[in-house]
Design a protein around this motif. Structure first.
Motif, PDB file in Angstrom:
ATOM      1  N   ALA A 299      -8.853  26.779   3.994  1.00  0.00           N
ATOM      2  CA  ALA A 299      -7.647  25.949   3.979  1.00  0.00           C
ATOM      3  C   ALA A 299      -6.525  26.620   4.759  1.00  0.00           C
ATOM      4  CB  ALA A 299      -7.205  25.671   2.543  1.00  0.00           C
ATOM      5  N   ASN A 300      -6.378  27.932   4.590  1.00  0.00           N
ATOM      6  CA  ASN A 300      -5.342  28.659   5.330  1.00  0.00           C
ATOM      7  C   ASN A 300      -5.609  28.638   6.831  1.00  0.00           C
ATOM      8  OD1 ASN A 300      -3.766  29.350   3.132  1.00  0.00           O
ATOM      9  ND2 ASN A 300      -4.869  31.249   2.754  1.00  0.00           N
ATOM     10  N   LEU A 301      -6.858  28.814   7.207  1.00  0.00           N
ATOM     11  CA  LEU A 301      -7.206  28.788   8.622  1.00  0.00           C
ATOM     12  C   LEU A 301      -6.942  27.405   9.212  1.00  0.00           C
ATOM     13  CD1 LEU A 301      -8.300  30.383  11.001  1.00  0.00           C
ATOM     14  CD2 LEU A 301     -10.601  29.703  10.303  1.00  0.00           C
ATOM     15  N   ASN A 302      -7.299  26.370   8.476  1.00  0.00           N
ATOM     16  CA  ASN A 302      -7.040  25.004   8.948  1.00  0.00           C
ATOM     17  C   ASN A 302      -5.549  24.741   9.068  1.00  0.00           C
ATOM     18  OD1 ASN A 302      -9.759  24.394   9.134  1.00  0.00           O
ATOM     19  ND2 ASN A 302      -9.859  23.499   7.096  1.00  0.00           N
ATOM     20  N   ALA A 303      -4.777  25.233   8.116  1.00  0.00           N
ATOM     21  CA  ALA A 303      -3.322  25.038   8.147  1.00  0.00           C
ATOM     22  C   ALA A 303      -2.686  25.778   9.313  1.00  0.00           C
ATOM     23  CB  ALA A 303      -2.699  25.492   6.834  1.00  0.00           C
ATOM     24  N   SER A 304      -3.315  26.867   9.741  1.00  0.00           N
ATOM     25  CA  SER A 304      -2.762  27.651  10.855  1.00  0.00           C
ATOM     26  C   SER A 304      -3.215  27.120  12.210  1.00  0.00           C
ATOM     27  CB  SER A 304      -3.183  29.121  10.730  1.00  0.00           C
ATOM     28  OG  SER A 304      -4.561  29.263  11.042  1.00  0.00           O
ATOM     29  N   HIS A 305      -4.050  26.074  12.177  1.00  0.00           N
ATOM     30  CA  HIS A 305      -4.589  25.470  13.405  1.00  0.00           C
ATOM     31  C   HIS A 305      -5.310  26.511  14.260  1.00  0.00           C
ATOM     32  CE1 HIS A 305      -2.446  21.860  12.315  1.00  0.00           C
ATOM     33  NE2 HIS A 305      -1.338  22.559  12.211  1.00  0.00           N
ATOM     34  N   GLY A 306      -5.960  27.469  13.595  1.00  0.00           N
ATOM     35  CA  GLY A 306      -6.742  28.475  14.297  1.00  0.00           C
ATOM     36  C   GLY A 306      -5.944  29.648  14.816  1.00  0.00           C
TER      37      GLY A 306
END
Length: 75
Positions: A53-60
Protein backbone atom coordinates in the motif's frame (compact mmCIF):
# COMPACT_ATOMS: atom_id res chain seq x y z
CA UNK A 1 -11.29 -13.23 29.98
CA UNK A 2 -10.84 -12.51 26.27
CA UNK A 3 -12.95 -14.33 23.71
CA UNK A 4 -11.25 -17.33 22.16
CA UNK A 5 -11.99 -19.72 19.36
CA UNK A 6 -10.91 -23.33 19.17
CA UNK A 7 -10.24 -24.89 15.79
CA UNK A 8 -9.38 -28.36 14.57
CA UNK A 9 -6.64 -29.27 12.10
CA UNK A 10 -5.92 -32.58 10.42
CA UNK A 11 -2.52 -33.68 9.17
CA UNK A 12 -1.21 -36.81 7.55
CA UNK A 13 0.92 -38.77 9.99
CA UNK A 14 4.18 -37.83 8.25
CA UNK A 15 3.24 -34.15 8.28
CA UNK A 16 2.41 -34.23 11.99
CA UNK A 17 5.67 -36.02 12.72
CA UNK A 18 7.64 -33.21 11.05
CA UNK A 19 5.68 -30.57 12.97
CA UNK A 20 6.21 -32.42 16.26
CA UNK A 21 9.94 -32.72 15.60
CA UNK A 22 10.16 -28.98 14.97
CA UNK A 23 8.12 -28.16 18.05
CA UNK A 24 10.31 -30.46 20.15
CA UNK A 25 13.46 -28.83 18.77
CA UNK A 26 12.09 -25.46 19.91
CA UNK A 27 11.08 -26.84 23.30
CA UNK A 28 7.39 -26.07 22.89
CA UNK A 29 4.18 -28.03 22.44
CA UNK A 30 2.84 -28.76 18.98
CA UNK A 31 -0.13 -26.50 19.69
CA UNK A 32 2.08 -23.59 20.71
CA UNK A 33 4.39 -24.13 17.74
CA UNK A 34 1.50 -24.10 15.26
CA UNK A 35 -0.17 -21.11 16.91
CA UNK A 36 3.03 -19.05 16.82
CA UNK A 37 3.75 -20.08 13.22
CA UNK A 38 0.26 -19.06 12.10
CA UNK A 39 0.34 -15.74 13.95
CA UNK A 40 3.79 -14.99 12.50
CA UNK A 41 2.43 -15.69 9.01
CA UNK A 42 -0.52 -13.34 9.65
CA UNK A 43 1.90 -10.62 10.79
CA UNK A 44 4.05 -11.15 7.69
CA UNK A 45 0.98 -10.82 5.46
CA UNK A 46 -0.06 -7.61 7.23
CA UNK A 47 3.47 -6.19 6.84
CA UNK A 48 3.50 -7.12 3.15
CA UNK A 49 0.10 -5.54 2.56
CA UNK A 50 1.17 -2.34 4.36
CA UNK A 51 4.39 -2.17 2.33
CA UNK A 52 2.49 -2.73 -0.91
CA UNK A 53 0.00 0.00 0.00
CA UNK A 54 2.84 2.39 0.82
CA UNK A 55 4.61 1.62 -2.44
CA UNK A 56 1.39 2.17 -4.40
CA UNK A 57 0.77 5.45 -2.57
CA UNK A 58 4.29 6.61 -3.47
CA UNK A 59 3.66 5.82 -7.15
CA UNK A 60 6.90 3.82 -7.18
CA UNK A 61 9.03 6.72 -5.96
CA UNK A 62 11.64 5.54 -3.50
CA UNK A 63 14.42 7.13 -1.47
CA UNK A 64 17.75 5.71 -0.38
CA UNK A 65 18.49 4.39 3.09
CA UNK A 66 21.08 7.19 3.40
CA UNK A 67 18.33 9.78 2.86
CA UNK A 68 16.08 8.04 5.39
CA UNK A 69 18.89 8.09 7.97
CA UNK A 70 19.42 11.80 7.32
CA UNK A 71 15.72 12.57 7.71
CA UNK A 72 15.60 10.61 10.98
CA UNK A 73 18.87 12.21 12.12
CA UNK A 74 20.53 8.81 12.50
CA UNK A 75 23.87 9.86 11.04
Amino acid sequence: MADTTVTFLQFKDDQYKKIKELADSHGVSVTRYMREAILERVEDEEDYNAATANLNASHGETISSIEIRKRLELN
